[in-house]
Design a protein around this motif. Structure first.
Motif, PDB file in Angstrom:
ATOM      1  N   MET A   1       0.850  -1.193   0.000  1.00  0.00           N
ATOM      2  CA  MET A   1       0.000   0.000   0.000  1.00  0.00           C
ATOM      3  C   MET A   1       0.879   1.234   0.000  1.00  0.00           C
ATOM      4  SD  MET A   1      -2.861   1.109   2.808  1.00  0.00           S
ATOM      5  CE  MET A   1      -3.796  -0.375   2.557  1.00  0.00           C
ATOM      6  N   GLY A   2       0.723   2.108  -0.974  1.00  0.00           N
ATOM      7  CA  GLY A   2       1.540   3.300  -1.059  1.00  0.00           C
ATOM      8  C   GLY A   2       0.989   4.411  -0.193  1.00  0.00           C
ATOM      9  N   GLU A   3       1.647   5.580  -0.241  1.00  0.00           N
ATOM     10  CA  GLU A   3       1.215   6.696   0.571  1.00  0.00           C
ATOM     11  C   GLU A   3      -0.149   7.211   0.131  1.00  0.00           C
ATOM     12  OE1 GLU A   3       5.640   8.486   1.459  1.00  0.00           O
ATOM     13  OE2 GLU A   3       3.957   9.822   1.161  1.00  0.00           O
TER      14      GLU A   3
ATOM     15  N   GLY B   1      -6.232  10.553  -2.038  1.00  0.00           N
ATOM     16  CA  GLY B   1      -4.889  11.053  -1.817  1.00  0.00           C
ATOM     17  C   GLY B   1      -4.422  10.912  -0.383  1.00  0.00           C
ATOM     18  N   ILE B   2      -4.921   9.902   0.324  1.00  0.00           N
ATOM     19  CA  ILE B   2      -4.606   9.710   1.745  1.00  0.00           C
ATOM     20  C   ILE B   2      -3.266   9.002   1.898  1.00  0.00           C
ATOM     21  CG2 ILE B   2      -5.399   8.628   3.896  1.00  0.00           C
ATOM     22  CD1 ILE B   2      -7.163  10.906   2.796  1.00  0.00           C
ATOM     23  N   ASP B   3      -2.496   9.434   2.887  1.00  0.00           N
ATOM     24  CA  ASP B   3      -1.299   8.697   3.294  1.00  0.00           C
ATOM     25  C   ASP B   3      -1.769   7.610   4.257  1.00  0.00           C
ATOM     26  OD1 ASP B   3       1.022   7.756   4.554  1.00  0.00           O
ATOM     27  OD2 ASP B   3       2.025   9.701   4.466  1.00  0.00           O
ATOM     28  N   HIS B   4      -2.002   6.425   3.747  1.00  0.00           N
ATOM     29  CA  HIS B   4      -2.632   5.363   4.541  1.00  0.00           C
ATOM     30  C   HIS B   4      -1.742   4.872   5.678  1.00  0.00           C
ATOM     31  CE1 HIS B   4      -6.109   4.968   1.850  1.00  0.00           C
ATOM     32  NE2 HIS B   4      -5.255   5.181   0.868  1.00  0.00           N
ATOM     33  N   GLU B   5      -0.446   4.834   5.469  1.00  0.00           N
ATOM     34  CA  GLU B   5       0.462   4.403   6.524  1.00  0.00           C
ATOM     35  C   GLU B   5       0.451   5.409   7.671  1.00  0.00           C
ATOM     36  OE1 GLU B   5       4.607   4.379   5.535  1.00  0.00           O
ATOM     37  OE2 GLU B   5       5.100   2.922   7.104  1.00  0.00           O
ATOM     38  N   LEU B   6       0.500   6.679   7.341  1.00  0.00           N
ATOM     39  CA  LEU B   6       0.419   7.731   8.356  1.00  0.00           C
ATOM     40  C   LEU B   6      -0.885   7.631   9.130  1.00  0.00           C
ATOM     41  CD1 LEU B   6       1.105  10.516   9.679  1.00  0.00           C
ATOM     42  CD2 LEU B   6       0.123  11.587   7.636  1.00  0.00           C
TER      43      LEU B   6
ATOM     44  N   ARG C   1       7.539  14.212   7.519  1.00  0.00           N
ATOM     45  CA  ARG C   1       6.484  13.203   7.663  1.00  0.00           C
ATOM     46  C   ARG C   1       6.336  12.792   9.124  1.00  0.00           C
ATOM     47  NH1 ARG C   1       6.107   7.324   5.327  1.00  0.00           N
ATOM     48  NH2 ARG C   1       3.851   7.084   5.059  1.00  0.00           N
ATOM     49  N   ARG C   2       7.421  12.765   9.878  1.00  0.00           N
ATOM     50  CA  ARG C   2       7.315  12.488  11.318  1.00  0.00           C
ATOM     51  C   ARG C   2       6.464  13.548  12.003  1.00  0.00           C
ATOM     52  NH1 ARG C   2      13.073  11.778  10.899  1.00  0.00           N
ATOM     53  NH2 ARG C   2      13.472  13.569  12.256  1.00  0.00           N
ATOM     54  N   ALA C   3       6.642  14.806  11.598  1.00  0.00           N
ATOM     55  CA  ALA C   3       5.856  15.889  12.191  1.00  0.00           C
ATOM     56  C   ALA C   3       4.375  15.715  11.910  1.00  0.00           C
ATOM     57  CB  ALA C   3       6.340  17.235  11.664  1.00  0.00           C
ATOM     58  N   ARG C   4       4.052  15.088  10.796  1.00  0.00           N
ATOM     59  CA  ARG C   4       2.649  14.867  10.468  1.00  0.00           C
ATOM     60  C   ARG C   4       1.993  13.888  11.444  1.00  0.00           C
ATOM     61  NH1 ARG C   4      -0.879  16.527   9.115  1.00  0.00           N
ATOM     62  NH2 ARG C   4      -1.795  15.104   7.577  1.00  0.00           N
ATOM     63  N   VAL C   5       2.739  12.928  11.951  1.00  0.00           N
ATOM     64  CA  VAL C   5       2.160  12.016  12.944  1.00  0.00           C
ATOM     65  C   VAL C   5       1.698  12.806  14.166  1.00  0.00           C
ATOM     66  CG1 VAL C   5       2.556  10.007  14.415  1.00  0.00           C
ATOM     67  CG2 VAL C   5       3.652  10.127  12.181  1.00  0.00           C
ATOM     68  N   LEU C   6       2.553  13.697  14.639  1.00  0.00           N
ATOM     69  CA  LEU C   6       2.206  14.537  15.785  1.00  0.00           C
ATOM     70  C   LEU C   6       0.977  15.382  15.469  1.00  0.00           C
ATOM     71  CD1 LEU C   6       2.784  15.799  18.567  1.00  0.00           C
ATOM     72  CD2 LEU C   6       4.417  17.322  17.441  1.00  0.00           C
ATOM     73  N   GLU C   7       0.956  16.013  14.292  1.00  0.00           N
ATOM     74  CA  GLU C   7      -0.180  16.861  13.926  1.00  0.00           C
ATOM     75  C   GLU C   7      -1.490  16.078  13.900  1.00  0.00           C
ATOM     76  OE1 GLU C   7       1.860  20.252  11.026  1.00  0.00           O
ATOM     77  OE2 GLU C   7       0.871  18.503  10.134  1.00  0.00           O
ATOM     78  N   VAL C   8      -1.473  14.936  13.268  1.00  0.00           N
ATOM     79  CA  VAL C   8      -2.709  14.166  13.118  1.00  0.00           C
ATOM     80  C   VAL C   8      -3.223  13.697  14.475  1.00  0.00           C
ATOM     81  CG1 VAL C   8      -3.713  12.057  12.134  1.00  0.00           C
ATOM     82  CG2 VAL C   8      -2.197  13.492  10.745  1.00  0.00           C
TER      83      VAL C   8
END
Length: 213
Positions: free
Chosen positions: A1-3, A64-69, A113-120
């Motif tokens: 599964m891609g981003e 356009g979802i980053d499924h892994e994130l 992309r790490r910062a996106r984990v915190l944001e979400v």
């Protein structure tokens, strides 16, 4: 599964098999951390939230979802409530978000992309997240809104809701999360936990329509 993944037919039936968990180091690590530190009820809540989020993306036509994130954030979004990661000065969602940053750093994610984990993870506790600003944050916010407060209970097909609940039962979620958020609100009155308690989240947990399926 891609981003970004492949968009599913918004008009078709929805099944758990439509949403395979990402087979990546970060995704496997997130689930391992959740299972090691969280109760079964809180971990099941995280997995249901991920499946609700993926299903909302489908029925609402969000692509356009980053499924892994999205998976990592959903599985870890409440890990800041456990004793080992609880922080006495910052909110549980910020604490959990930083656990996600540490995990994904080890998995080799770049800083942005790490910062996106915190944001979400932080934004899942916002009253509203604009889908155009943050699709993954929006999806986790509405997914946890369904699983905790019972928001939009009929937006997803009943057969799918029943399938998810059978795979990941709610168990003692209402009691456990209710006690947890009251504790967080008492110790950190300036955080979102206080707003949740003042907004009647404990009562909403008890009458969530998902409890009756």
């Amino acid at each position: 599964m891609g981003e970004s993944g492949s968009p599913l037919d918004p008009g078709g039936p929805v099944r758990i098999s439509d949403f395979p968990a990402p087979d990546t180091l970060a995704a496997r690590g997130a689930l391992a951390l959740a299972r090691q530190y969280q109760s079964p009820a809180i971990t099941a809540h995280g997995l249901r939230s991920w499946l609700w989020a993926e299903a909302f993306a489908r029925v609402d036509g969000i692509t356009g979802i980053d499924h892994e994130l999205l998976y990592v954030a959903a599985v870890l979004h409440d890990i800041g409530t456990v004793t080992e990661f609880d922080n006495h000065t910052i909110s549980y969602e910020h604490a959990g978000g930083h656990v996600g940053v540490a995990l994904t750093a080890g998995a080799g994610w770049p800083a942005e992309r790490r910062a996106r984990v915190l944001e979400v993870i932080v934004r899942h506790n916002w009253p509203h997240v604009d889908v155009k600003r943050d699709a993954e944050g929006h999806l986790l916010e509405i997914a946890t809104g369904l699983d905790i407060s019972g928001a939009r209970p009929d937006a997803l097909p009943e057969d799918f809701r029943r399938e998810v609940l059978a795979a990941h039962p709610r168990g003692a979620l209402a009691e456990e999360f209710g006690a947890c958020v009251r504790d967080q609100a008492a110790r950190k009155p300036d955080t979102a936990a206080r707003r949740l308690v003042d907004g009647g989240v404990v009562a909403k947990l008890a009458v969530n329509p998902l409890e009756r399926l």
